[in-house]
Design a protein around this motif. Structure first.
Motif, PDB file in Angstrom:
ATOM      1  N   CYS A  34       4.999  36.599  43.882  1.00  0.00           N
ATOM      2  CA  CYS A  34       3.555  36.775  43.776  1.00  0.00           C
ATOM      3  C   CYS A  34       3.083  37.731  44.870  1.00  0.00           C
ATOM      4  CB  CYS A  34       2.861  35.421  43.929  1.00  0.00           C
ATOM      5  SG  CYS A  34       1.055  35.520  43.909  1.00  0.00           S
ATOM      6  N   SER A  35       2.211  38.672  44.506  1.00  0.00           N
ATOM      7  CA  SER A  35       1.729  39.652  45.477  1.00  0.00           C
ATOM      8  C   SER A  35       0.714  39.054  46.455  1.00  0.00           C
ATOM      9  CB  SER A  35       1.114  40.847  44.757  1.00  0.00           C
ATOM     10  OG  SER A  35       0.017  40.427  43.977  1.00  0.00           O
ATOM     11  N   ARG A  88      10.828  49.078  40.765  1.00  0.00           N
ATOM     12  CA  ARG A  88      10.686  47.625  40.678  1.00  0.00           C
ATOM     13  C   ARG A  88       9.691  47.238  39.594  1.00  0.00           C
ATOM     14  NH1 ARG A  88      10.933  45.163  46.747  1.00  0.00           N
ATOM     15  NH2 ARG A  88      12.952  46.025  47.245  1.00  0.00           N
ATOM     16  N   LEU A  89      10.018  46.194  38.885  1.00  0.00           N
ATOM     17  CA  LEU A  89       9.193  45.701  37.792  1.00  0.00           C
ATOM     18  C   LEU A  89       7.941  45.018  38.356  1.00  0.00           C
ATOM     19  CD1 LEU A  89       9.030  45.131  34.698  1.00  0.00           C
ATOM     20  CD2 LEU A  89      10.181  42.982  35.188  1.00  0.00           C
ATOM     21  N   GLU A  90       6.790  45.292  37.757  1.00  0.00           N
ATOM     22  CA  GLU A  90       5.533  44.626  38.106  1.00  0.00           C
ATOM     23  C   GLU A  90       4.910  44.083  36.839  1.00  0.00           C
ATOM     24  OE1 GLU A  90       2.822  47.122  40.182  1.00  0.00           O
ATOM     25  OE2 GLU A  90       4.084  47.264  41.958  1.00  0.00           O
ATOM     26  N   VAL A  91       4.663  42.778  36.801  1.00  0.00           N
ATOM     27  CA  VAL A  91       4.027  42.145  35.646  1.00  0.00           C
ATOM     28  C   VAL A  91       2.949  41.187  36.130  1.00  0.00           C
ATOM     29  CG1 VAL A  91       5.912  42.333  33.995  1.00  0.00           C
ATOM     30  CG2 VAL A  91       5.883  40.448  35.570  1.00  0.00           C
ATOM     31  N   ILE A 136      -0.380  39.812  40.144  1.00  0.00           N
ATOM     32  CA  ILE A 136       0.741  40.739  39.970  1.00  0.00           C
ATOM     33  C   ILE A 136       1.968  40.127  40.638  1.00  0.00           C
ATOM     34  CG2 ILE A 136       1.641  43.033  40.546  1.00  0.00           C
ATOM     35  CD1 ILE A 136      -0.545  43.201  38.519  1.00  0.00           C
ATOM     36  N   HIS A 137       3.076  40.102  39.899  1.00  0.00           N
ATOM     37  CA  HIS A 137       4.368  39.629  40.437  1.00  0.00           C
ATOM     38  C   HIS A 137       5.304  40.816  40.451  1.00  0.00           C
ATOM     39  CE1 HIS A 137       2.685  35.692  39.737  1.00  0.00           C
ATOM     40  NE2 HIS A 137       3.730  35.146  40.299  1.00  0.00           N
ATOM     41  N   ARG A 138       5.978  41.022  41.589  1.00  0.00           N
ATOM     42  CA  ARG A 138       6.880  42.161  41.752  1.00  0.00           C
ATOM     43  C   ARG A 138       8.320  41.685  41.876  1.00  0.00           C
ATOM     44  NH1 ARG A 138       2.502  43.742  45.157  1.00  0.00           N
ATOM     45  NH2 ARG A 138       1.365  45.432  44.161  1.00  0.00           N
ATOM     46  N   GLU A 139       9.223  42.506  41.372  1.00  0.00           N
ATOM     47  CA  GLU A 139      10.657  42.212  41.437  1.00  0.00           C
ATOM     48  C   GLU A 139      11.131  42.312  42.886  1.00  0.00           C
ATOM     49  OE1 GLU A 139      14.781  44.171  39.726  1.00  0.00           O
ATOM     50  OE2 GLU A 139      12.848  44.828  38.925  1.00  0.00           O
ATOM     51  N   THR A 140      11.908  41.334  43.321  1.00  0.00           N
ATOM     52  CA  THR A 140      12.485  41.346  44.667  1.00  0.00           C
ATOM     53  C   THR A 140      13.971  41.571  44.574  1.00  0.00           C
ATOM     54  OG1 THR A 140      12.811  38.961  44.667  1.00  0.00           O
ATOM     55  CG2 THR A 140      10.740  39.771  45.562  1.00  0.00           C
ATOM     56  N   LYS A 141      14.556  42.029  45.635  1.00  0.00           N
ATOM     57  CA  LYS A 141      16.013  42.274  45.662  1.00  0.00           C
ATOM     58  C   LYS A 141      16.705  41.282  46.540  1.00  0.00           C
ATOM     59  CE  LYS A 141      16.081  45.997  43.186  1.00  0.00           C
ATOM     60  NZ  LYS A 141      16.860  46.329  42.101  1.00  0.00           N
TER      61      LYS A 141
END
Length: 49
Positions: free
Chosen positions: A10-11, A29-32, A44-49
């Protein structure tokens, strides 16, 4: 062989609520927009590594 998973964070609060399969062809990175149960709203949720 199992697929690697990455988390969606979560952003706003930073909690990692969702996990998805990693896609090596994705350049950025994916943002949905997903529902965060800790914030109680869609963020907005961002992909983490």
């Amino acid at each position: 062989m199992s697929k690697k998973k990455v988390a969606l964070a979560c952003s706003e609060c930073g909690s990692r609520n969702y996990s998805i399969a990693e896609n090596v062809n994705r350049a950025e990175r994916l943002e949905v927009k997903k529902f965060c149960k800790y914030c109680g709203k869609h963020t907005i949720h961002r992909e983490t590594k």
